[in-house]
Design a protein around this motif. Structure first.
Motif, PDB file in Angstrom:
ATOM      1  N   ARG A 104       0.870  -1.185   0.000  1.00 37.38           N
ATOM      2  CA  ARG A 104       0.000   0.000   0.000  1.00 37.38           C
ATOM      3  C   ARG A 104       0.905   1.234   0.000  1.00 37.38           C
ATOM      4  O   ARG A 104       1.948   1.256   0.664  1.00 37.38           O
ATOM      5  CB  ARG A 104      -0.914  -0.007   1.220  1.00 37.38           C
ATOM      6  CG  ARG A 104      -1.965   1.096   1.177  1.00 37.38           C
ATOM      7  CD  ARG A 104      -3.066   0.890   2.227  1.00 37.38           C
ATOM      8  NE  ARG A 104      -2.557   1.068   3.583  1.00 37.38           N
ATOM      9  CZ  ARG A 104      -2.365   0.109   4.463  1.00 37.38           C
ATOM     10  NH1 ARG A 104      -2.599  -1.164   4.119  1.00 37.38           N
ATOM     11  NH2 ARG A 104      -1.905   0.353   5.680  1.00 37.38           N
ATOM     12  N   CYS A 133       1.442   5.488   0.292  1.00 39.04           N
ATOM     13  CA  CYS A 133       0.962   6.773   0.835  1.00 39.04           C
ATOM     14  C   CYS A 133       1.755   7.892   0.167  1.00 39.04           C
ATOM     15  O   CYS A 133       2.984   7.984   0.340  1.00 39.04           O
ATOM     16  CB  CYS A 133       1.158   6.809   2.353  1.00 39.04           C
ATOM     17  SG  CYS A 133       0.764   8.420   3.091  1.00 39.04           S
ATOM     18  N   HIS A 183      -2.928  10.813  -1.254  1.00 43.74           N
ATOM     19  CA  HIS A 183      -3.380   9.530  -1.801  1.00 43.74           C
ATOM     20  C   HIS A 183      -2.886   8.387  -0.926  1.00 43.74           C
ATOM     21  O   HIS A 183      -1.711   8.348  -0.523  1.00 43.74           O
ATOM     22  CB  HIS A 183      -2.851   9.334  -3.222  1.00 43.74           C
ATOM     23  CG  HIS A 183      -3.049   7.942  -3.746  1.00 43.74           C
ATOM     24  ND1 HIS A 183      -4.288   7.441  -4.083  1.00 43.74           N
ATOM     25  CD2 HIS A 183      -2.155   6.932  -3.974  1.00 43.74           C
ATOM     26  CE1 HIS A 183      -4.153   6.197  -4.512  1.00 43.74           C
ATOM     27  NE2 HIS A 183      -2.879   5.864  -4.458  1.00 43.74           N
ATOM     28  N   ILE A 184      -3.765   7.455  -0.617  1.00 45.07           N
ATOM     29  CA  ILE A 184      -3.395   6.199   0.045  1.00 45.07           C
ATOM     30  C   ILE A 184      -4.115   5.080  -0.699  1.00 45.07           C
ATOM     31  O   ILE A 184      -5.345   5.118  -0.854  1.00 45.07           O
ATOM     32  CB  ILE A 184      -3.799   6.191   1.534  1.00 45.07           C
ATOM     33  CG1 ILE A 184      -3.047   7.278   2.312  1.00 45.07           C
ATOM     34  CG2 ILE A 184      -3.537   4.826   2.147  1.00 45.07           C
ATOM     35  CD1 ILE A 184      -3.468   7.400   3.764  1.00 45.07           C
ATOM     36  N   GLY A 185      -3.361   4.121  -1.193  1.00 44.21           N
ATOM     37  CA  GLY A 185      -4.007   3.031  -1.920  1.00 44.21           C
ATOM     38  C   GLY A 185      -3.003   2.055  -2.487  1.00 44.21           C
ATOM     39  O   GLY A 185      -1.797   2.130  -2.223  1.00 44.21           O
ATOM     40  N   TYR A 186      -3.501   1.124  -3.296  1.00 40.22           N
ATOM     41  CA  TYR A 186      -2.677   0.042  -3.828  1.00 40.22           C
ATOM     42  C   TYR A 186      -2.191   0.308  -5.253  1.00 40.22           C
ATOM     43  O   TYR A 186      -1.396  -0.462  -5.787  1.00 40.22           O
ATOM     44  CB  TYR A 186      -3.471  -1.265  -3.809  1.00 40.22           C
ATOM     45  CG  TYR A 186      -3.837  -1.726  -2.421  1.00 40.22           C
ATOM     46  CD1 TYR A 186      -2.902  -2.377  -1.614  1.00 40.22           C
ATOM     47  CD2 TYR A 186      -5.104  -1.498  -1.909  1.00 40.22           C
ATOM     48  CE1 TYR A 186      -3.232  -2.792  -0.336  1.00 40.22           C
ATOM     49  CE2 TYR A 186      -5.450  -1.900  -0.631  1.00 40.22           C
ATOM     50  CZ  TYR A 186      -4.511  -2.540   0.156  1.00 40.22           C
ATOM     51  OH  TYR A 186      -4.827  -2.945   1.418  1.00 40.22           O
ATOM     52  N   SER A 187      -2.680   1.360  -5.863  1.00 37.74           N
ATOM     53  CA  SER A 187      -2.291   1.647  -7.247  1.00 37.74           C
ATOM     54  C   SER A 187      -0.850   2.139  -7.301  1.00 37.74           C
ATOM     55  O   SER A 187      -0.293   2.606  -6.302  1.00 37.74           O
ATOM     56  CB  SER A 187      -3.217   2.687  -7.862  1.00 37.74           C
ATOM     57  OG  SER A 187      -3.121   3.913  -7.161  1.00 37.74           O
ATOM     58  N   TYR A 240      -0.749   8.026  -9.413  1.00 33.79           N
ATOM     59  CA  TYR A 240      -1.816   8.925  -8.953  1.00 33.79           C
ATOM     60  C   TYR A 240      -1.607  10.282  -9.633  1.00 33.79           C
ATOM     61  O   TYR A 240      -0.461  10.736  -9.803  1.00 33.79           O
ATOM     62  CB  TYR A 240      -1.774   9.098  -7.439  1.00 33.79           C
ATOM     63  CG  TYR A 240      -2.906   9.952  -6.911  1.00 33.79           C
ATOM     64  CD1 TYR A 240      -4.203   9.444  -6.835  1.00 33.79           C
ATOM     65  CD2 TYR A 240      -2.691  11.273  -6.515  1.00 33.79           C
ATOM     66  CE1 TYR A 240      -5.249  10.222  -6.371  1.00 33.79           C
ATOM     67  CE2 TYR A 240      -3.729  12.053  -6.042  1.00 33.79           C
ATOM     68  CZ  TYR A 240      -5.008  11.525  -5.974  1.00 33.79           C
ATOM     69  OH  TYR A 240      -6.049  12.296  -5.514  1.00 33.79           O
TER      70      TYR A 240
END
Length: 344
Positions: A42, A44, A58-62, A65
């Motif tokens: 993940r 950040c 942005h926080i996520g698995y992609s 961004y």
């Protein structure tokens, strides 16, 4: 032994515009083999604020961004952290990215006109040659229309040499001169006329610039337009009202009506319902205008095909002052007729 992800490299910069920055990164094999959790990483992404504090964007698995809503020609600083099932990495070194200069646009042009009226910035946009001079805003108004409505003569003088269309009409058929006329901007109307603006334009309802000037009761402007050649008895499409009839229906401005009379406005012309200017003034309670119309030859005995006279209409709408005046006029007329015919 399972360990937290190592410190990542800074984000890689992708496409940059005047309002957005694309950032992306790679996992670089930072996965766990312990069987704990799902093994996914993940990310950040943080952005530095003006005080050099950091906030999450942005926080996520992609693995990419795009930051949007940014200011043109501005610097932004970003850093990245990776989180796995075994903990957090340190933040990456920060990277600084600058957004591009805002390209000329119709929106930018309208923003300057509505907010700052900065002539130098306005000229810079127009000099790009990107054909933005007549780009409408969200209401369908060109820059020239906006300036005409606001009375921004100095900005209009900048727009005209760049080819602003003085006769362009919006979705309702209104042009710059109609907007300036309703707002009462005589100097703007004079400038537009000197640059080819036309009196014979009608909007979707059939109203001309003179109709709009009369509606708002701008006496000085009406005088000038009449002397400049504006047609007096043009009728609109819906009610078949001339400017005089509109005066009787709207403002009831006696001096405006007087100017129309002096210019030869037809007193007994009828609208689509067979009403004359006198009838319209009577039912709207414009007592002084009713008197002026009678003095200028309007026939108080004239009626529609349904037998309604100006007096009947005034009574129907309880316009007491008009009723009193017309009753007096009509009684006086009857007495005079009896005296002449010897019927007393």
């Amino acid at each position: 032994m399972s360990v937290a992800p190592k410190r990542p490299d800074p984000p890689v910069v992708g496409k940059v515009t005047h309002h957005s920055i694309e950032l992306y990164w790679e996992s670089a094999g930072q996965t766990s083999d312990s069987g704990k959790g799902d093994g996914r990483l993940r990310f950040c992404l943080q952005e530095a604020d003006k005080s050099q504090g950091w906030g999450n964007v942005h926080i996520g698995y992609s693995y990419s961004y795009t930051v949007t809503g940014l200011e043109p020609s501005s610097s932004y600083k970003y850093r990245l952290r990776v989180t796995s099932d075994h903990g957090n990495s340190e933040f990456s070194p920060a990277i600084t990215v600058c957004t591009t200069k805002e390209p000329p646009s119709g929106e930018q042009l309208h923003r300057i006109i509505n907010l700052t009226q900065d002539i130098d910035k306005l000229k810079k946009i127009l000099e790009t040659g990107d054909n933005l001079i007549d780009v409408p805003d969200k209401f369908g108004y060109t820059p020239l229309m906006v300036c005409a409505q606001k009375g921004l003569t100095n900005i209009i003088e900048v727009l005209l040499p760049y080819g602003a269309d003085v006769n362009a009409q919006n979705s309702s058929g209104k042009d710059a001169m109609m907007l300036a006329s309703f707002a009462g901007h005589l100097e703007v109307v004079q400038l537009l006329r000197a640059n080819g603006a036309r009196y014979d334009h009608q909007d979707k309802g059939g109203s001309t610039s003179l109709h709009w000037a009369v509606d708002a009761g701008h006496l000085k402007l009406v005088k000038w337009m009449i002397r400049d050649g504006a047609a007096i008895d043009v009728v609109d499409f819906s009610s078949k009202w001339t400017p005089l009839m509109r005066c009787c229906a709207m403002s009831g401005h006696v001096e405006v009506a007087r100017e129309l009379f002096f210019a030869g406005a037809e007193v007994e012309k009828k609208d689509k319902d067979g009403k004359t200017a006198l009838m319209i003034a009577a039912l709207n309670g414009h007592r002084d205008l009713v008197q002026l119309l009678v003095e200028r030859g309007a026939d108080p005995f004239m009626s529609t095909e349904f037998g309604m006279s100006a007096l009947d209409m005034a009574r129907s709408f309880d316009k007491k002052k008009v009723v009193q005046y017309l009753e007096g006029v009509m009684e006086k007329s009857r007495k005079e007729k009896r005296r002449v015919t010897g019927d007393d």
